[in-house]
Design an enzyme around this catalytic site. Sequence first.
Site, PDB file in Angstrom:
ATOM      1  N   GLU A 188       0.847  -1.195   0.000  1.00  0.00           N
ATOM      2  CA  GLU A 188       0.000   0.000   0.000  1.00  0.00           C
ATOM      3  C   GLU A 188       0.881   1.243   0.000  1.00  0.00           C
ATOM      4  OE1 GLU A 188      -2.839   0.283   3.156  1.00  0.00           O
ATOM      5  OE2 GLU A 188      -3.368  -1.838   3.081  1.00  0.00           O
ATOM      6  N   GLU A 242     -13.697   5.346   0.279  1.00  0.00           N
ATOM      7  CA  GLU A 242     -14.493   4.514   1.182  1.00  0.00           C
ATOM      8  C   GLU A 242     -15.359   5.441   2.028  1.00  0.00           C
ATOM      9  OE1 GLU A 242     -11.978   0.883   2.584  1.00  0.00           O
ATOM     10  OE2 GLU A 242     -10.591   2.557   2.357  1.00  0.00           O
ATOM     11  N   LYS A 245     -16.314   4.652   5.765  1.00  0.00           N
ATOM     12  CA  LYS A 245     -15.253   4.278   6.696  1.00  0.00           C
ATOM     13  C   LYS A 245     -15.208   5.267   7.859  1.00  0.00           C
ATOM     14  CE  LYS A 245     -10.379   2.854   6.609  1.00  0.00           C
ATOM     15  NZ  LYS A 245      -9.186   2.749   5.746  1.00  0.00           N
ATOM     16  N   GLU A 251      -9.466   9.282   6.002  1.00  0.00           N
ATOM     17  CA  GLU A 251      -9.673   7.832   5.908  1.00  0.00           C
ATOM     18  C   GLU A 251     -10.658   7.471   4.800  1.00  0.00           C
ATOM     19  OE1 GLU A 251      -8.294   5.129   7.564  1.00  0.00           O
ATOM     20  OE2 GLU A 251      -6.838   6.638   8.144  1.00  0.00           O
TER      21      GLU A 251
END
Length: 426
Positions: A188, A242, A245, A251
């Site tokens: 990642e 996302e 999330k 995030e």
Amino acid sequence: MVVGIPNGNLPDFQTEEQADTWVSSYLAPLVADTKIVAISVGSEVVTNDPASTPYLLPAMRNIHTGLTKAGLSDIQVTTANSMAILQDSFPPSSAIFNVSFSTSFMKPLLDYLHSVGSFLMINAYPYLAYTVDPTRVPLDYALFQAQQPVDDPITGLEYTSLFDAQLDALYFAMEAMGHSELKVVVSESGWPTKGGQGESGATVENAQTYNNNLAARVIKDAGTPHRPNLPVDVYIFSLFNENMKPGAESERNWGVFNVDGTPIYNLDFGGGNASISPTSAPSPITPPVNLTADNSRRTWCIAKPGVSNASLSAGVNWACGQGKANCTLIQDGEPCYQPNTFQNHASYAYNSYFHDNGGNAASCDFNGTAVMTNTDPSYGSCLFPPSLLSSQKNNGNSSSTACQHSLFHWSLQFIPIATALMLRPS
């Protein structure tokens, strides 16, 4: 493709029989049509989910055994770790693993990876280091744009990016533990496009800069200063935002695409500069005051001069995405792609949306970044369709199509752990 085993499922692989069943029932049927290069067992287990640590190595062993029995031994078994496995990371040559688990966890893990000919996966995020300590970690150093290299005072090696320094810190730590043969794959790495309080570095511009520079670095087949002949494989985190999330604003905003599939910015795998196309909808529009409705006059809607690239980018992507303007002609290779500037692409996208909405004055605003003109902005074979300025909203169905972005000119692979894009040296 890399297949991920979530931490919560590690107890389900504590016997060979359990692993054999998973391999034969779920994995083996996929290999005929899917190139699976590795199984990443767990993610950041020892640092973020220490309760699952006892299950990790047994699960890795059993899955590897199951792959061997099934004739799939070319699929590697590994696990992804965070940079928090290091006790110290600067200077890179002095890096060591966290003393609290270096002997109990890292040594057995590295020994096992060596025994099966696998590699170590690491989640490397210069953004996080910059956010934690922006006074000591310059933004340009985190974005691969350092004007002055950072020297390792022990080895004399020079680092122009924090990314390379992080990788070399890991290599030095592995060498200190007796493993100079293992390769590191970056499972990642990326940069968020939006952040909250204390996350000023999370912007579309920085995300595009980081990931495009990362792509250019990988394409060069370049190693690190300490391992110059060992190219790096990288997964960009992440493919999609996302939006559900929890946690900090950043995030939810690491994606190259929004959850609806519209692009936030363009990635360039050819070594050039891709234009940004962020997808934040403009605020409620207000009609401009410099022109009034006059159905006898031809009118165009263009980007207002002097507006920031970020603001123009937001308008472009809204027009091409949610606005359903026909933006085909500003794609690479099409008549209106050149000049490849924010001003030009925004002007074409704005005018396309304006035209599709019947020359409605309120459809030429884009959060104050657009203006109407009576001068035809067409050039060469790039034609801007004119409109007859209307004060009424067009309630008809638009015939335009959603903007189709031809973004990727590279072999993309996906990792379920991170829903990421694979960058592999040519």
